[in-house]
Design a protein around this motif. Structure first.
Motif, PDB file in Angstrom:
ATOM      1  N   GLN A 126       0.809  -1.219   0.000  1.00 24.50           N
ATOM      2  CA  GLN A 126       0.000   0.000   0.000  1.00 24.50           C
ATOM      3  C   GLN A 126       0.846   1.275   0.000  1.00 24.50           C
ATOM      4  OE1 GLN A 126      -3.229  -0.054   2.866  1.00 24.50           O
ATOM      5  NE2 GLN A 126      -3.127  -2.278   2.925  1.00 24.50           N
ATOM      6  N   LYS A 127       2.167   1.119   0.136  1.00 25.09           N
ATOM      7  CA  LYS A 127       3.095   2.247   0.159  1.00 25.09           C
ATOM      8  C   LYS A 127       2.773   3.215   1.298  1.00 25.09           C
ATOM      9  CE  LYS A 127       4.033   1.733  -4.755  1.00 25.09           C
ATOM     10  NZ  LYS A 127       4.239   0.345  -4.577  1.00 25.09           N
ATOM     11  N   ILE A 128       2.522   2.611   2.486  1.00 27.46           N
ATOM     12  CA  ILE A 128       2.191   3.358   3.694  1.00 27.46           C
ATOM     13  C   ILE A 128       3.173   2.971   4.783  1.00 27.46           C
ATOM     14  CG2 ILE A 128       0.484   3.628   5.553  1.00 27.46           C
ATOM     15  CD1 ILE A 128      -1.704   3.063   3.502  1.00 27.46           C
ATOM     16  N   GLU A 140       0.459   8.393   9.881  1.00 18.36           N
ATOM     17  CA  GLU A 140       0.397   7.507   8.721  1.00 18.36           C
ATOM     18  C   GLU A 140       0.979   8.300   7.563  1.00 18.36           C
ATOM     19  OE1 GLU A 140      -3.203   5.098   7.500  1.00 18.36           O
ATOM     20  OE2 GLU A 140      -3.074   6.522   5.830  1.00 18.36           O
ATOM     21  N   TRP A 141       2.040   7.747   6.946  1.00 18.70           N
ATOM     22  CA  TRP A 141       2.750   8.446   5.878  1.00 18.70           C
ATOM     23  C   TRP A 141       2.595   7.661   4.582  1.00 18.70           C
ATOM     24  CZ3 TRP A 141       8.774   8.245   5.436  1.00 18.70           C
ATOM     25  CH2 TRP A 141       9.202   9.065   4.400  1.00 18.70           C
ATOM     26  N   ARG A 142       1.860   8.214   3.640  1.00 21.83           N
ATOM     27  CA  ARG A 142       1.765   7.645   2.292  1.00 21.83           C
ATOM     28  C   ARG A 142       2.949   8.222   1.525  1.00 21.83           C
ATOM     29  NH1 ARG A 142      -2.852   5.024   1.246  1.00 21.83           N
ATOM     30  NH2 ARG A 142      -4.460   5.180   2.841  1.00 21.83           N
ATOM     31  N   TYR A 143       4.073   7.516   1.618  1.00 28.05           N
ATOM     32  CA  TYR A 143       5.342   8.094   1.186  1.00 28.05           C
ATOM     33  C   TYR A 143       5.420   8.373  -0.305  1.00 28.05           C
ATOM     34  CZ  TYR A 143       6.566   3.167   0.351  1.00 28.05           C
ATOM     35  OH  TYR A 143       6.580   1.859  -0.058  1.00 28.05           O
TER      36      TYR A 143
END
Length: 176
Positions: free
Chosen positions: A78-80, A104-107
């Motif tokens: 999920q790229k989180i 929560e970082w959605r990088y």
């Protein structure tokens, strides 16, 4: 200097445990992480660490964001990255520092959210914004905070209190 990394693989659980000086690269060298212990839960596409971890996000060869935390969970599919415990989050463009108990970082998209109290510091302009929860879109230079929000500007000696706050950082920089 000789480097020792201990590697354990549990075939039944499909879990890889690494201990030692670990440096990892992910997402075509877009993300690096450094820690001394982690577990990779292969079927769940998760990396978990309860040790100090440094994570850097790159755009090309330039660092855009840096995180230091004592506890992280990286959801690779999920790229989180879920960050908690004594965390420091620093963005270089825009020049912000974020603090909170859990983020929560959605990088890949550079979006940071928190359902807990969040503090944002623009360290160049000396502006501090806080709220009971919030979302920051670093690519769009926008922040949305709700619940007991407060904004303080050291340069302008001003304060703002509101239940909800939308901060357009780009408009502020253009206005200067």
């Amino acid at each position: 200097f000789p480097v020792t990394i201990l590697v354990f693989y549990d075939t039944k659980q499909q879990q890889l445990t690494l201990m030692g000086k670990i440096v990892g690269l992910a997402e075509k060298k877009q993300l690096t992480l450094k820690t001394e212990a982690l577990r990779w839960l292969v079927p769940q596409h998760k990396i978990i660490s309860d040790r100090r971890m440094e994570i850097s996000r790159f755009k090309g060869k330039e660092i855009t964001d840096q995180v230091t935390t004592l506890k992280a969970e990286i959801q690779l599919d999920q790229k989180i990255i879920l960050i908690q415990d004594n965390l420091e989050f620093k963005s270089l463009k825009p020049p912000l520092q974020l603090a909170g108990k859990a983020l929560e970082w959605r990088y890949q998209d550079r979006i940071v959210t928190s359902s807990q109290p969040l503090q944002i510091l623009d360290y160049q302009n000396k502006i501090t914004v806080t709220g009971n929860q919030g979302k920051v879109d670093l690519n769009q230079n926008m922040a949305w905070l709700t619940g007991g929000t407060q904004s303080q500007s050291e340069q302008n000696q001003s304060q703002l209190f509101a239940d909800q706050l939308t901060w357009n950082m780009k408009a502020y920089r253009d206005w200067e």
